[in-house]
Structure formats: C-alpha cells, structure tokens
Design a protein around this motif. Structure first.
Motif, PDB file in Angstrom:
ATOM      1  N   ALA A  43      28.744  35.973  40.143  1.00 24.54           N
ATOM      2  CA  ALA A  43      29.362  36.711  39.071  1.00 24.54           C
ATOM      3  C   ALA A  43      30.186  35.843  37.845  1.00 24.54           C
ATOM      4  CB  ALA A  43      30.434  37.833  39.589  1.00 24.54           C
ATOM      5  N   ASP A  44      30.122  36.131  36.719  1.00 25.49           N
ATOM      6  CA  ASP A  44      30.959  35.347  35.665  1.00 25.49           C
ATOM      7  C   ASP A  44      32.346  35.649  35.939  1.00 25.49           C
ATOM      8  OD1 ASP A  44      31.112  37.629  34.164  1.00 25.49           O
ATOM      9  OD2 ASP A  44      29.589  37.166  32.819  1.00 25.49           O
ATOM     10  N   ASP A  45      33.147  34.830  34.965  1.00 27.07           N
ATOM     11  CA  ASP A  45      34.476  34.899  34.980  1.00 27.07           C
ATOM     12  C   ASP A  45      35.055  36.281  34.574  1.00 27.07           C
ATOM     13  OD1 ASP A  45      34.847  32.174  36.042  1.00 27.07           O
ATOM     14  OD2 ASP A  45      35.251  31.490  34.290  1.00 27.07           O
ATOM     15  N   GLU A  46      34.280  36.730  33.742  1.00 27.47           N
ATOM     16  CA  GLU A  46      34.660  38.177  33.015  1.00 27.47           C
ATOM     17  C   GLU A  46      34.589  39.139  34.132  1.00 27.47           C
ATOM     18  OE1 GLU A  46      33.409  41.313  29.595  1.00 27.47           O
ATOM     19  OE2 GLU A  46      32.599  39.124  29.426  1.00 27.47           O
ATOM     20  N   VAL A  47      33.512  39.221  34.842  1.00 32.46           N
ATOM     21  CA  VAL A  47      33.463  40.126  35.842  1.00 32.46           C
ATOM     22  C   VAL A  47      34.377  40.095  36.924  1.00 32.46           C
ATOM     23  CG1 VAL A  47      31.843  41.120  37.844  1.00 32.46           C
ATOM     24  CG2 VAL A  47      30.729  40.514  35.533  1.00 32.46           C
ATOM     25  N   LEU A  48      34.576  38.869  37.508  1.00 32.10           N
ATOM     26  CA  LEU A  48      35.626  38.552  38.321  1.00 32.10           C
ATOM     27  C   LEU A  48      36.881  39.132  37.910  1.00 32.10           C
ATOM     28  CD1 LEU A  48      34.362  35.097  39.637  1.00 32.10           C
ATOM     29  CD2 LEU A  48      34.050  37.332  40.680  1.00 32.10           C
ATOM     30  N   GLN A  49      37.368  38.861  36.608  1.00 34.09           N
ATOM     31  CA  GLN A  49      38.593  39.268  35.964  1.00 34.09           C
ATOM     32  C   GLN A  49      38.820  40.676  36.291  1.00 34.09           C
ATOM     33  OE1 GLN A  49      41.321  37.321  35.327  1.00 34.09           O
ATOM     34  NE2 GLN A  49      42.131  39.274  35.495  1.00 34.09           N
ATOM     35  N   ARG A  50      37.535  41.390  35.822  1.00 33.91           N
ATOM     36  CA  ARG A  50      37.619  42.935  35.799  1.00 33.91           C
ATOM     37  C   ARG A  50      37.903  43.328  37.253  1.00 33.91           C
ATOM     38  NH1 ARG A  50      35.885  45.669  31.653  1.00 33.91           N
ATOM     39  NH2 ARG A  50      35.035  44.358  29.828  1.00 33.91           N
ATOM     40  N   LEU A  51      37.482  42.655  38.202  1.00 30.57           N
ATOM     41  CA  LEU A  51      37.516  43.252  39.608  1.00 30.57           C
ATOM     42  C   LEU A  51      38.810  42.941  39.950  1.00 30.57           C
ATOM     43  CD1 LEU A  51      34.191  41.973  41.054  1.00 30.57           C
ATOM     44  CD2 LEU A  51      34.816  44.405  40.569  1.00 30.57           C
ATOM     45  N   GLN A  52      39.470  41.617  39.488  1.00 32.41           N
ATOM     46  CA  GLN A  52      40.784  41.154  39.945  1.00 32.41           C
ATOM     47  C   GLN A  52      41.747  42.167  39.471  1.00 32.41           C
ATOM     48  OE1 GLN A  52      42.192  38.929  41.605  1.00 32.41           O
ATOM     49  NE2 GLN A  52      40.539  37.653  42.091  1.00 32.41           N
ATOM     50  N   ASP A  53      41.575  42.951  38.265  1.00 27.15           N
ATOM     51  CA  ASP A  53      42.396  43.875  37.488  1.00 27.15           C
ATOM     52  C   ASP A  53      42.406  45.277  38.180  1.00 27.15           C
ATOM     53  OD1 ASP A  53      43.129  42.122  35.776  1.00 27.15           O
ATOM     54  OD2 ASP A  53      41.687  42.439  34.190  1.00 27.15           O
ATOM     55  N   LEU A  54      41.237  45.337  39.266  1.00 26.17           N
ATOM     56  CA  LEU A  54      41.365  46.709  39.981  1.00 26.17           C
ATOM     57  C   LEU A  54      42.631  47.090  40.615  1.00 26.17           C
ATOM     58  CD1 LEU A  54      37.650  46.706  41.403  1.00 26.17           C
ATOM     59  CD2 LEU A  54      38.642  48.135  39.466  1.00 26.17           C
ATOM     60  N   PRO A  55      42.963  48.281  40.660  1.00 26.70           N
ATOM     61  CA  PRO A  55      43.790  48.835  41.634  1.00 26.70           C
ATOM     62  C   PRO A  55      43.620  48.420  43.168  1.00 26.70           C
ATOM     63  CG  PRO A  55      43.394  50.491  40.200  1.00 26.70           C
ATOM     64  CD  PRO A  55      42.376  49.454  40.026  1.00 26.70           C
ATOM     65  N   ASP A  56      44.430  47.804  43.930  1.00 22.63           N
ATOM     66  CA  ASP A  56      44.392  47.272  45.299  1.00 22.63           C
ATOM     67  C   ASP A  56      44.136  48.695  46.235  1.00 22.63           C
ATOM     68  OD1 ASP A  56      43.948  45.659  47.427  1.00 22.63           O
ATOM     69  OD2 ASP A  56      45.846  45.148  47.676  1.00 22.63           O
ATOM     70  N   GLN A  57      42.777  48.870  46.314  1.00 28.90           N
ATOM     71  CA  GLN A  57      42.731  50.204  47.205  1.00 28.90           C
ATOM     72  C   GLN A  57      40.962  50.018  47.683  1.00 28.90           C
ATOM     73  OE1 GLN A  57      42.919  53.037  43.935  1.00 28.90           O
ATOM     74  NE2 GLN A  57      40.666  53.447  44.185  1.00 28.90           N
ATOM     75  N   GLN A  58      40.750  51.132  48.753  1.00 25.83           N
ATOM     76  CA  GLN A  58      39.523  51.358  49.183  1.00 25.83           C
ATOM     77  C   GLN A  58      38.655  52.054  48.072  1.00 25.83           C
ATOM     78  OE1 GLN A  58      38.097  50.386  52.503  1.00 25.83           O
ATOM     79  NE2 GLN A  58      39.632  48.980  52.351  1.00 25.83           N
ATOM     80  N   TYR A  59      37.750  51.482  47.790  1.00 23.47           N
ATOM     81  CA  TYR A  59      36.636  52.100  47.017  1.00 23.47           C
ATOM     82  C   TYR A  59      35.428  52.645  47.712  1.00 23.47           C
ATOM     83  CZ  TYR A  59      39.332  50.042  43.163  1.00 23.47           C
ATOM     84  OH  TYR A  59      40.435  49.687  42.593  1.00 23.47           O
ATOM     85  N   GLN A  60      34.948  53.842  47.650  1.00 18.89           N
ATOM     86  CA  GLN A  60      34.156  54.676  48.529  1.00 18.89           C
ATOM     87  C   GLN A  60      32.920  54.386  47.792  1.00 18.89           C
ATOM     88  OE1 GLN A  60      35.070  56.011  51.403  1.00 18.89           O
ATOM     89  NE2 GLN A  60      37.016  54.912  50.870  1.00 18.89           N
TER      90      GLN A  60
END
Length: 73
Positions: free
Chosen positions: A44-61
């Motif tokens: 993944a590129d830096d933009e995608v990784l940043q979007r994931l870093q910005d996600l709330p810290d939780q479980q995704y179903q």
C-alpha cells in the motif's frame, strides 16, 4: 511532477477502492493494526496507510465497516 490525480493516471479516484485493494486477503474481524500490517504486506502507498492510521482503534467486522471508517475521517 504533480500530485493530483487524473482520470488518465494509474490510480483510481476512489479512496475506498484503494483501501480495499490494499486489504486484499485480510481476515475479519480485524483490528486497526492488523489491517495496517496487511496493507503494508500488499504494498500500500503512503496515502492508504495514512487513511488506515486515521481509523478509530476498534475491531472491524467486514471490508464495508473499514470503508465506512475511512469515509468518516
């Protein structure tokens, strides 16, 4: 070199597609850190990784839940 995206460029204009491509093969439920690791392993590129870093810290179903989180940033 410009950083803007165009319709003739290689990258899609939809960040949801970019994120889902980066998460190919992810197992759900998954926490934010495992999603980031999967994305890194998929190149993944830096933009995608940043979007994931910005996600709330939780479980995704599901992938849909990740897309919803990306859309709420």
């Amino acid at each position: 070199m410009t950083t803007s995206r165009s319709t003739t460029g290689e990258r899609p204009l939809n960040p949801f597609i970019d994120v889902q491509k980066a998460l190919k093969g992810a197992s759900y439920p998954a926490d934010k850190n495992s999603l980031i690791e999967t994305a890194k392993a998929n190149g993944a590129d830096d933009e995608v990784l940043q979007r994931l870093q910005d996600l709330p810290d939780q479980q995704y179903q599901s992938p849909a839940e990740v897309s919803k989180g990306v859309g709420n940033e």
